[in-house]
Scaffold this motif. Structure first.
Motif, PDB file in Angstrom:
ATOM      1  N   SER A  85     -73.831 -48.394-116.080  1.00 52.06           N
ATOM      2  CA  SER A  85     -73.085 -47.937-114.894  1.00 52.06           C
ATOM      3  C   SER A  85     -73.017 -46.418-114.804  1.00 52.06           C
ATOM      4  O   SER A  85     -72.583 -45.876-113.790  1.00 52.06           O
ATOM      5  CB  SER A  85     -71.661 -48.512-114.926  1.00 52.06           C
ATOM      6  OG  SER A  85     -70.969 -48.028-116.067  1.00 52.06           O
ATOM      7  N   ASP A  86     -73.443 -45.727-115.857  1.00 50.78           N
ATOM      8  CA  ASP A  86     -73.306 -44.267-115.883  1.00 50.78           C
ATOM      9  C   ASP A  86     -74.492 -43.519-115.278  1.00 50.78           C
ATOM     10  O   ASP A  86     -74.407 -42.325-115.023  1.00 50.78           O
ATOM     11  CB  ASP A  86     -73.102 -43.775-117.326  1.00 50.78           C
ATOM     12  CG  ASP A  86     -71.786 -44.264-117.903  1.00 50.78           C
ATOM     13  OD1 ASP A  86     -70.808 -44.358-117.119  1.00 50.78           O
ATOM     14  OD2 ASP A  86     -71.735 -44.581-119.095  1.00 50.78           O
ATOM     15  N   ASN A  87     -75.589 -44.204-115.085  1.00 48.64           N
ATOM     16  CA  ASN A  87     -76.789 -43.541-114.565  1.00 48.64           C
ATOM     17  C   ASN A  87     -77.312 -44.259-113.328  1.00 48.64           C
ATOM     18  O   ASN A  87     -77.215 -45.475-113.235  1.00 48.64           O
ATOM     19  CB  ASN A  87     -77.885 -43.508-115.636  1.00 48.64           C
ATOM     20  CG  ASN A  87     -77.501 -42.601-116.790  1.00 48.64           C
ATOM     21  OD1 ASN A  87     -77.336 -41.405-116.613  1.00 48.64           O
ATOM     22  ND2 ASN A  87     -77.324 -43.176-117.963  1.00 48.64           N
ATOM     23  N   PRO A  88     -77.874 -43.488-112.378  1.00 46.82           N
ATOM     24  CA  PRO A  88     -78.409 -44.132-111.173  1.00 46.82           C
ATOM     25  C   PRO A  88     -79.576 -45.042-111.515  1.00 46.82           C
ATOM     26  O   PRO A  88     -80.454 -44.669-112.296  1.00 46.82           O
ATOM     27  CB  PRO A  88     -78.869 -42.947-110.308  1.00 46.82           C
ATOM     28  CG  PRO A  88     -79.060 -41.813-111.265  1.00 46.82           C
ATOM     29  CD  PRO A  88     -78.081 -42.042-112.376  1.00 46.82           C
ATOM     30  N   TYR A 154     -73.395 -60.627 -99.588  1.00 45.42           N
ATOM     31  CA  TYR A 154     -72.449 -59.504 -99.559  1.00 45.42           C
ATOM     32  C   TYR A 154     -73.106 -58.210-100.047  1.00 45.42           C
ATOM     33  O   TYR A 154     -73.034 -57.164 -99.401  1.00 45.42           O
ATOM     34  CB  TYR A 154     -71.229 -59.849-100.428  1.00 45.42           C
ATOM     35  CG  TYR A 154     -70.246 -58.720-100.599  1.00 45.42           C
ATOM     36  CD1 TYR A 154     -69.303 -58.451 -99.615  1.00 45.42           C
ATOM     37  CD2 TYR A 154     -70.259 -57.929-101.743  1.00 45.42           C
ATOM     38  CE1 TYR A 154     -68.397 -57.407 -99.768  1.00 45.42           C
ATOM     39  CE2 TYR A 154     -69.364 -56.892-101.903  1.00 45.42           C
ATOM     40  CZ  TYR A 154     -68.431 -56.633-100.911  1.00 45.42           C
ATOM     41  OH  TYR A 154     -67.539 -55.600-101.062  1.00 45.42           O
ATOM     42  N   ILE A 155     -73.757 -58.294-101.200  1.00 50.18           N
ATOM     43  CA  ILE A 155     -74.379 -57.102-101.797  1.00 50.18           C
ATOM     44  C   ILE A 155     -75.495 -56.572-100.907  1.00 50.18           C
ATOM     45  O   ILE A 155     -75.604 -55.354-100.681  1.00 50.18           O
ATOM     46  CB  ILE A 155     -74.903 -57.426-103.217  1.00 50.18           C
ATOM     47  CG1 ILE A 155     -73.731 -57.755-104.149  1.00 50.18           C
ATOM     48  CG2 ILE A 155     -75.715 -56.267-103.781  1.00 50.18           C
ATOM     49  CD1 ILE A 155     -74.133 -58.451-105.441  1.00 50.18           C
ATOM     50  N   ALA A 179     -78.125 -43.041-105.183  1.00 50.17           N
ATOM     51  CA  ALA A 179     -78.424 -44.104-106.149  1.00 50.17           C
ATOM     52  C   ALA A 179     -77.274 -44.275-107.139  1.00 50.17           C
ATOM     53  O   ALA A 179     -76.917 -45.396-107.508  1.00 50.17           O
ATOM     54  CB  ALA A 179     -79.723 -43.786-106.884  1.00 50.17           C
ATOM     55  N   LYS A 180     -76.680 -43.172-107.548  1.00 50.99           N
ATOM     56  CA  LYS A 180     -75.546 -43.227-108.485  1.00 50.99           C
ATOM     57  C   LYS A 180     -74.352 -43.937-107.842  1.00 50.99           C
ATOM     58  O   LYS A 180     -73.666 -44.743-108.480  1.00 50.99           O
ATOM     59  CB  LYS A 180     -75.154 -41.797-108.907  1.00 50.99           C
ATOM     60  CG  LYS A 180     -73.934 -41.715-109.823  1.00 50.99           C
ATOM     61  CD  LYS A 180     -74.232 -42.271-111.208  1.00 50.99           C
ATOM     62  CE  LYS A 180     -73.099 -42.025-112.185  1.00 50.99           C
ATOM     63  NZ  LYS A 180     -72.024 -43.014-112.152  1.00 50.99           N
ATOM     64  N   GLN A 181     -74.109 -43.661-106.562  1.00 49.52           N
ATOM     65  CA  GLN A 181     -72.979 -44.304-105.878  1.00 49.52           C
ATOM     66  C   GLN A 181     -73.195 -45.822-105.776  1.00 49.52           C
ATOM     67  O   GLN A 181     -72.278 -46.609-106.025  1.00 49.52           O
ATOM     68  CB  GLN A 181     -72.769 -43.710-104.472  1.00 49.52           C
ATOM     69  CG  GLN A 181     -72.615 -42.203-104.412  1.00 49.52           C
ATOM     70  CD  GLN A 181     -71.810 -41.612-105.552  1.00 49.52           C
ATOM     71  OE1 GLN A 181     -70.644 -41.968-105.763  1.00 49.52           O
ATOM     72  NE2 GLN A 181     -72.420 -40.705-106.296  1.00 49.52           N
ATOM     73  N   THR A 187     -71.519 -51.954-110.205  1.00 51.49           N
ATOM     74  CA  THR A 187     -71.168 -52.294-111.593  1.00 51.49           C
ATOM     75  C   THR A 187     -69.662 -52.258-111.856  1.00 51.49           C
ATOM     76  O   THR A 187     -69.091 -53.244-112.324  1.00 51.49           O
ATOM     77  CB  THR A 187     -71.895 -51.350-112.574  1.00 51.49           C
ATOM     78  OG1 THR A 187     -71.652 -49.988-112.193  1.00 51.49           O
ATOM     79  CG2 THR A 187     -73.399 -51.611-112.575  1.00 51.49           C
ATOM     80  N   VAL A 188     -69.021 -51.133-111.536  1.00 46.64           N
ATOM     81  CA  VAL A 188     -67.591 -51.020-111.856  1.00 46.64           C
ATOM     82  C   VAL A 188     -66.703 -50.939-110.624  1.00 46.64           C
ATOM     83  O   VAL A 188     -65.482 -50.923-110.729  1.00 46.64           O
ATOM     84  CB  VAL A 188     -67.322 -49.797-112.777  1.00 46.64           C
ATOM     85  CG1 VAL A 188     -67.993 -49.974-114.120  1.00 46.64           C
ATOM     86  CG2 VAL A 188     -67.781 -48.487-112.120  1.00 46.64           C
ATOM     87  N   GLY A 189     -67.316 -50.878-109.438  1.00 50.48           N
ATOM     88  CA  GLY A 189     -66.540 -50.815-108.197  1.00 50.48           C
ATOM     89  C   GLY A 189     -66.240 -49.388-107.775  1.00 50.48           C
ATOM     90  O   GLY A 189     -66.456 -48.445-108.542  1.00 50.48           O
ATOM     91  N   PRO A 190     -65.716 -49.210-106.555  1.00 55.81           N
ATOM     92  CA  PRO A 190     -65.538 -47.866-106.005  1.00 55.81           C
ATOM     93  C   PRO A 190     -64.277 -47.129-106.455  1.00 55.81           C
ATOM     94  O   PRO A 190     -64.154 -45.924-106.252  1.00 55.81           O
ATOM     95  CB  PRO A 190     -65.489 -48.117-104.491  1.00 55.81           C
ATOM     96  CG  PRO A 190     -64.932 -49.498-104.368  1.00 55.81           C
ATOM     97  CD  PRO A 190     -65.431 -50.252-105.564  1.00 55.81           C
ATOM     98  N   MET A 191     -63.307 -47.845-107.072  1.00 54.92           N
ATOM     99  CA  MET A 191     -62.031 -47.217-107.435  1.00 54.92           C
ATOM    100  C   MET A 191     -62.054 -46.701-108.871  1.00 54.92           C
ATOM    101  O   MET A 191     -62.706 -47.279-109.742  1.00 54.92           O
ATOM    102  CB  MET A 191     -60.885 -48.229-107.297  1.00 54.92           C
ATOM    103  CG  MET A 191     -60.865 -48.983-105.978  1.00 54.92           C
ATOM    104  SD  MET A 191     -60.593 -47.933-104.541  1.00 54.92           S
ATOM    105  CE  MET A 191     -58.871 -47.504-104.754  1.00 54.92           C
TER     106      MET A 191
END
Length: 198
Positions: A85-88, A154-155, A179-181, A187-191
């Motif tokens: 989740s840390d890299n695009p 949905y995705i 791509a990172k967004q 993976t972890v969601g927007p919040m």
């Protein structure tokens, strides 16, 4: 053995494609004529009909080439599929890079929806790689909490919506940033903190 395409033919076809795109920026596709395409390309109608039956065949070829290129860029490779989740994700990077490479084309076809059914074609390509990604998760024993078909729908719609937003806003961020967004949201969601866990 593939046959070589005459560079002059490639140039001529490119001129007709560029003319059609330029006209699509100005008016509705239905109102564009072969005469206008020929005039804009500075080639004559006889030359047009040497290569195409009609403007529909020209548009179809233009879309087919772009879609084949996009499809190839988002193929899922085993060595690229990681839970990170840390890299695009490289697929997302390539997806946005393709949009930049054919900037005028995607602005017209997706952001301005000049040919509405083209969006469905892009959506199918996105759905294919989302489905392939879901299959990797299933193979790795990850279970979907929401039924897979609903998750994929949905995705797919979310990814397409973000791409169209980016194009409509004149691509304000780099492919890597975008791509990172998408990777983060996938993976972890927007919040920063999940408000539902409080």
């Amino acid at each position: 053995m593939s046959t070589k395409v005459d560079p002059r033919v490639q140039r001529t076809k490119a001129m007709f494609q560029e003319a059609l795109l330029a006209l699509l920026e100005e008016k509705d596709y239905k109102k564009i004529t072969v005469r206008e395409i020929s005039e804009r390309s500075r080639l004559n109608r006889a030359t047009f009909y040497l290569h195409y039956y009609d403007k529909e065949q020209l548009l179809e070829q233009l879309m087919d080439e772009a879609l084949a290129d996009l499809r190839k860029s988002v193929q899922v490779n085993d060595y690229e599929y990681k839970y990170d989740s840390d890299n695009p994700h490289p697929i997302f990077v390539r997806l946005f890079e393709k949009m930049i490479e054919r900037n005028q084309f995607y602005q017209i076809m997706l952001a301005h929806e000049k040919v509405p059914y083209f969006i469905d074609s892009v959506k199918r390509i996105i759905e294919t790689f989302v489905r392939e990604g879901a299959q990797y998760m299933i193979n790795d024993q990850h279970i979907f909490k929401v039924p897979m078909e609903i998750s994929i729908a949905y995705i797919t719609s979310a990814y397409l919506g973000v791409i169209i937003w980016w194009l409509k806003n004149d691509m304000p961020h780099t492919p890597t940033y975008m791509a990172k967004q998408l990777t983060t949201m996938s993976t972890v969601g927007p919040m920063v903190d999940n408000p539902y866990l409080r």
